[in-house]
Design an enzyme around this catalytic site. Structure first.
Site, PDB file in Angstrom:
ATOM      1  N   ASN A   9       0.876  -1.171   0.000  1.00 34.69           N
ATOM      2  CA  ASN A   9       0.000   0.000   0.000  1.00 34.69           C
ATOM      3  C   ASN A   9       0.915   1.223   0.000  1.00 34.69           C
ATOM      4  OD1 ASN A   9      -1.772   2.073   0.523  1.00 34.69           O
ATOM      5  ND2 ASN A   9      -2.289   1.404   2.605  1.00 34.69           N
ATOM      6  N   LYS A  11       0.166   4.202  -0.275  1.00 32.32           N
ATOM      7  CA  LYS A  11      -0.474   5.412   0.274  1.00 32.32           C
ATOM      8  C   LYS A  11      -0.234   6.580  -0.694  1.00 32.32           C
ATOM      9  CE  LYS A  11      -0.202   3.371   4.779  1.00 32.32           C
ATOM     10  NZ  LYS A  11      -0.208   3.532   6.232  1.00 32.32           N
ATOM     11  N   HIS A  89      -9.594   1.392   4.698  1.00 28.33           N
ATOM     12  CA  HIS A  89      -8.343   1.573   5.440  1.00 28.33           C
ATOM     13  C   HIS A  89      -8.602   2.527   6.609  1.00 28.33           C
ATOM     14  CE1 HIS A  89      -4.281   2.766   6.460  1.00 28.33           C
ATOM     15  NE2 HIS A  89      -3.874   1.671   5.851  1.00 28.33           N
ATOM     16  N   GLU A  91      -7.010   4.905   7.735  1.00 34.48           N
ATOM     17  CA  GLU A  91      -6.788   6.334   7.443  1.00 34.48           C
ATOM     18  C   GLU A  91      -8.015   6.924   6.768  1.00 34.48           C
ATOM     19  OE1 GLU A  91      -3.077   5.746   5.390  1.00 34.48           O
ATOM     20  OE2 GLU A  91      -2.146   5.205   7.297  1.00 34.48           O
ATOM     21  N   GLU A 161      -5.673  -4.730  10.629  1.00 36.16           N
ATOM     22  CA  GLU A 161      -4.648  -3.717  10.848  1.00 36.16           C
ATOM     23  C   GLU A 161      -4.973  -2.927  12.114  1.00 36.16           C
ATOM     24  OE1 GLU A 161      -2.515  -2.597   6.929  1.00 36.16           O
ATOM     25  OE2 GLU A 161      -4.293  -1.352   7.086  1.00 36.16           O
ATOM     26  N   GLY A 167       2.249   2.307  10.766  1.00 36.20           N
ATOM     27  CA  GLY A 167       3.228   3.373  10.588  1.00 36.20           C
ATOM     28  C   GLY A 167       3.930   3.785  11.869  1.00 36.20           C
ATOM     29  N   SER A 205       3.176  -2.103  10.530  1.00 35.56           N
ATOM     30  CA  SER A 205       4.610  -2.177  10.819  1.00 35.56           C
ATOM     31  C   SER A 205       5.219  -3.544  10.505  1.00 35.56           C
ATOM     32  CB  SER A 205       4.892  -1.768  12.273  1.00 35.56           C
ATOM     33  OG  SER A 205       4.514  -0.414  12.478  1.00 35.56           O
TER      34      SER A 205
END
Ligand code: PGA
Length: 250
Positions: A9, A11, A89, A91, A161, A167, A205
C-alpha cells in the site's frame, strides 16, 4: 489451501521517476501472490511495468459513474487491469469519515467489476485497552456481510490492521495477531461465511525482520504493507518470507 498474498500500500507516495526505479526492481516470488496498490495517477505506469505482480488501488467509489466529483470508480480502475481494491483503510475511516456501510458498498462495487476488495478492519489502542477488539470486529464486519452476503464476503480479502500498529514501528505481537486472526475467522464461520476460503492479511509495521514469524501463523495469509512497500529490497524480502511460510504449509 490458501495462498499467501503480500500487498503493498503505497499510500499517497510516489513520483513518475521514483516509481520507475521501484517498479523496475520488483519481481515475482514463487509460491506467493504479490500486489501493489498505487495512487490512481500511476495506474497506467504501474500496469505497464508490472509483470507477474498484480495491480491494486487504495480506495474505490461506491458509485459506478456520474456526477460524483473527485471519485474514481471500480469500472475505471478495472480498465487498467486492477485486481484488488483496498477499502476501509483506517486512514480513510479516521481522516475521511468513511462509515461501515459505505465501506461495504465500496467492497460491493469492487466485486461487481471483478476486483477483489481488501477490506481493512482493526481497533484503536483505546479499544484494545478496553478489551473491545472482538466487538470492533463485529461492528466493522457485520455491515459488510449484510451488503456482500456470505458468498461475497468469502471472495473478499480481509486485512487486520490494528490502528496503533500502522506506521508506528510497533507491530502487534505474534500472540495478539494469532488471537485476533483466529477470532476473525471464528466470527466469519459463525456467520455462515466459508471462513477457510477467506484470506486474512495482517498489516501494521510489517518489516522483513518480523514478517516470517507473523506469516508462519495458521490464520495469517500474508500482509498489507505500507512503509516497507516503498523500498524494493525490503518489500521483496517480505514477499520471500511469505514464500517460506507458504512452503511450510504445502
Ligand atoms: P505500515 O502501514 O506497514 O506502514 O504500518 C500498513 C498500512 O497502513 O496498510
Amino acid at each position: 489451501m490458501r495462498k499467501k498474498l503480500v500487498a503493498g500500500n503505497w499510500k499517497m507516495n510516489g513520483s513518475l521517476a521514483g516509481n520507475r526505479k521501484l517498479l523496475d526492481a520488483l519481481a515475482p516470488v514463487d509460491g506467493v501472490d504479490i500486489a501493489v496498490c498505487v495512487p490512481y495517477p500511476y495506474l497506467a505506469q504501474a500496469a505497464e511495468k508490472l509483470d507477474g505482480i498484480d495491480l491494486g488501488v487504495q480506495d474505490v467509489s461506491e458509485f459506478t459513474a456520474g456526477a460524483y466529483t473527485g471519485e474514481v470508480s471500480a469500472v475505471m480502475v478495472a480498465e487498467f487491469g486492477c485486481a484488488y481494491a483496498i477499502v476501509g483503510h483506517s486512514e480513510r475511516r479516521a481522516l475521511f469519515r468513511e462509515g461501515e456501510a459505505e465501506i461495504g458498498r465500496k467492497a460491493a462495487a469492487a466485486l461487481a467489476q471483478g476486483l477483489v476488495p481488501i477490506v481493512c478492519i482493526g481497533e484503536t489502542l483505546a479499544e484494545r485497552e478496553a478489551e473491545r477488539v472482538v466487538a470492533v470486529i463485529e461492528r466493522q464486519l457485520a455491515p459488510v456481510l449484510e451488503i456482500l452476503g456470505a458468498e461475497g464476503l468469502a471472495t473478499a480479502v480481509l486485512a487486520y490492521e490494528p490502528v496503533w500498529a500502522i506506521g508506528t514501528g510497533r507491530s502487534a505481537t505474534v500472540a495478539q495477531v494469532a488471537e485476533t486472526h483466529a477470532a476473525i475467522r471464528a466470527w466469519l464461520a459463525s456467520h455462515g461465511v466459508a471462513s477457510e476460503r477467506v484470506k486474512i492479511l495482517y498489516g501494521g509495521s510489517v518489516k522483513a525482520d518480523n514478517a516470517r514469524e507473523l506469516f508462519a501463523l495458521d490464520d495469517v495469509d500474508g500482509g498489507l504493507i505500507g512503509g516497507a512497500s516503498l523500498i524494493a529490497e525490503e518489500f521483496l524480502a517480505i514477499c520471500r518470507a511469505a514464500a517460506v511460510a507458504q512452503s511450510c504449509i504445502e
